[in-house]
Design a protein around this motif. Structure first.
Motif, short mmCIF file in Angstrom:
data_model
loop_
_atom_site.label_atom_id
_atom_site.label_comp_id
_atom_site.label_asym_id
_atom_site.label_seq_id
_atom_site.Cartn_x
_atom_site.Cartn_y
_atom_site.Cartn_z
N THR A 1 1.78 11.78 -9.77
CA THR A 1 1.33 13.47 -9.82
C THR A 1 2.35 14.61 -10.18
N LEU A 2 3.16 14.55 -9.40
CA LEU A 2 4.02 15.55 -9.21
C LEU A 2 4.79 15.16 -10.50
N LEU A 3 5.08 13.81 -11.71
CA LEU A 3 5.02 14.63 -12.87
C LEU A 3 4.93 15.32 -13.81
N ARG A 4 3.09 14.50 -13.83
CA ARG A 4 1.92 15.40 -14.32
C ARG A 4 1.90 16.79 -14.01
N MET A 5 1.84 17.20 -13.29
CA MET A 5 2.33 18.99 -11.91
C MET A 5 3.57 19.45 -12.63
N ALA A 6 4.49 18.88 -13.37
CA ALA A 6 6.13 19.15 -13.57
C ALA A 6 5.24 20.07 -15.18
N GLY A 7 4.41 19.60 -16.13
CA GLY A 7 5.11 19.66 -17.62
C GLY A 7 5.80 19.52 -18.39
N LEU A 8 6.34 18.55 -17.90
CA LEU A 8 7.37 18.16 -18.90
C LEU A 8 6.96 17.92 -20.51
N LYS B 1 8.43 19.19 -5.69
CA LYS B 1 7.60 19.44 -6.17
C LYS B 1 8.79 20.58 -7.48
N THR B 2 8.26 20.35 -8.99
CA THR B 2 8.44 21.31 -9.86
C THR B 2 8.41 21.31 -10.81
N ARG B 3 7.92 22.31 -11.40
CA ARG B 3 7.77 23.04 -12.75
C ARG B 3 8.68 23.78 -13.71
N PHE B 4 8.13 22.64 -14.56
CA PHE B 4 9.10 23.00 -15.91
C PHE B 4 8.25 23.83 -17.48
N ILE B 5 8.96 24.79 -17.56
CA ILE B 5 8.16 25.54 -17.87
C ILE B 5 9.69 27.13 -19.21
N SER B 6 8.48 26.92 -19.96
CA SER B 6 9.94 27.59 -21.05
C SER B 6 10.33 29.50 -21.38
N ALA B 7 11.01 29.87 -21.45
CA ALA B 7 10.64 31.62 -20.77
C ALA B 7 10.16 32.15 -21.32
N ALA B 8 9.32 31.58 -22.95
CA ALA B 8 8.56 32.50 -23.51
C ALA B 8 7.14 32.33 -23.19
N ASP B 9 6.63 30.86 -22.59
CA ASP B 9 5.36 30.79 -22.04
C ASP B 9 5.37 31.35 -19.94
N LEU B 10 6.74 31.24 -19.57
CA LEU B 10 6.65 32.08 -18.59
C LEU B 10 6.33 33.36 -18.36
N GLU C 1 0.52 -0.95 -0.31
CA GLU C 1 -0.04 -0.22 0.00
C GLU C 1 1.02 1.56 -0.16
N GLU C 2 2.04 1.31 0.89
CA GLU C 2 2.86 2.47 1.01
C GLU C 2 3.64 2.58 -0.10
N ARG C 3 4.34 1.47 -1.25
CA ARG C 3 4.36 2.02 -2.45
C ARG C 3 3.68 1.98 -3.41
N ARG C 4 2.68 1.41 -3.43
CA ARG C 4 1.42 2.04 -4.51
C ARG C 4 0.81 4.00 -4.04
N ARG C 5 1.13 4.33 -2.89
CA ARG C 5 1.19 5.77 -2.99
C ARG C 5 1.98 6.86 -3.24
N LEU C 6 2.89 6.19 -2.89
CA LEU C 6 4.55 6.99 -3.66
C LEU C 6 4.75 7.31 -4.95
N GLU C 7 4.58 5.31 -5.35
CA GLU C 7 3.83 6.10 -7.44
C GLU C 7 2.90 7.19 -7.53
N ARG C 8 1.88 6.88 -6.63
CA ARG C 8 0.86 7.65 -7.29
C ARG C 8 0.95 9.27 -6.86
N GLY C 9 1.55 9.35 -5.66
CA GLY C 9 2.52 11.01 -5.67
C GLY C 9 3.63 11.31 -7.05
N ARG C 10 4.33 9.93 -7.08
CA ARG C 10 4.97 10.55 -7.77
C ARG C 10 4.57 10.93 -9.00
#
Ligand code: ADP
Ligand code: MG
Length: 257
Positions: free
Chosen positions: A59-66, A129-138, A48-57
């Motif tokens: 989510t963070l990957l999605r939010m990072a906007g790579l 918590k990471t955010r990737f953005i181009s200078a122009a978009d920023l 259960e713990e492993r699964r939660r950690l993976e979920r968290g990762r």
């Protein structure tokens, strides 16, 4: 069967997807291995713990906007002048605790964005918590926040809550006075609360031209970025062009920057 249905129902009610996924197989294993009941329960919690950690990762990957996912595994160090030992050191993510910025400079196509993405990816795996953005978009986001009278909110809630901000392609843009000031505010914000990775195909002497020829502002930005940083100056020609040339697709002999 009834027991299984009941377990599944409890798992949904208590939101234990890892338990639901693993309890049956693990029960069989436990019977074979003659495990103590407590050991079985312990292993189940681990799932259960492993699964939660993976979920968290995830989510963070999605939010990072790579823009795409690239990792260091697909980076060919043999055909890059980048300091491999330093990249490996950076990928330990010690730079995050040391609050060191990372400056990736060099001509087009040498892998600056690839490396920035790979570092950002590694950070999300470590639940940073990471955010990737181009200078122009920023700049677009900053300007629209300013127009909506939400600049303070944007700086605090969007930029301020991110630990690692990756600004890609600080290349030859021509910022007006307001944009240059907004850009400074971002750098300043992250100087106080987090850290920045920035990629650019411009050497520092040309940054002033981008920043509305404002010498003081440029000095303030560079000072904050460089003060505590890893500087990677990548030399060489574009990786893709080089590959094509080596494959005989291009008929001109070299394309050096
Ligand atoms: P830059 O941001 O420096 O202009 P990119 O990171 O966008 O360059 O690289 C251009 C393309 O070449 C990308 O598809 C990237 O994955 C690839 N690339 C560049 N350098 C390497 C390398 N050393 N190994 C593998 N792929 C590379
Ligand atoms: Mg790039």
């Amino acid at each position: 069967m009834l027991v299984h249905e009941g377990i599944a129902e409890y798992c949904r009610t208590f939101k234990l997807p890892g338990v639901l996924e693993h309890y049956a197989a693990l029960a069989e294993e436990a019977a074979k291995e003659n495990l103590a009941y407590t050991e079985y329960l312990y292993r189940l919690f681990e799932h259960e713990e492993r699964r939660r950690l993976e979920r968290g990762r995830e989510t963070l990957l999605r939010m990072a906007g790579l823009p795409v996912i690239k990792t260091i595994d697909t980076f060919d160090f043999a055909s890059s002048s980048v300091d491999k030992a330093l990249i490996k050191e950076i990928l330990t993510l010690r730079f995050i605790d040391e609050t060191k910025n990372i400056l990736l400079l060099g001509p087009s196509g040498v892998g600056k964005t690839h490396l920035a993405i790979a570092i950002a990816y590694a950070a999300t795996r470590q639940r940073i918590k990471t955010r990737f953005i181009s200078a122009a978009d920023l700049l677009l986001q900053l300007e629209s926040a300013k127009r909506a009278d939400r600049l303070a909110y944007y700086l605090k809630r969007v930029i301020g809550t991110v630990r690692l901000l990756v600004i890609d392609e600080f290349d030859y843009l021509k910022l007006n006075e307001e944009q240059a000031n907004l850009f400074f505010q971002i750098i300043n914000k992250k100087y106080e609360t987090g850290l920045i990775i920035i990629t650019s195909n411009l050497s520092f002497i040309h940054w002033k031209e981008v920043l509305n020829d404002n010498e003081a502002l440029t000095a303030a930005i560079l000072d904050r970025l460089i003060h505590h940083s890893h500087l990677l100056n990548i030399q060489g020609e574009s990786y893709r062009l080089k590959q094509k040339r080596e494959a005989g697709v291009l008929d001109f002999p070299t394309l050096q920057h």
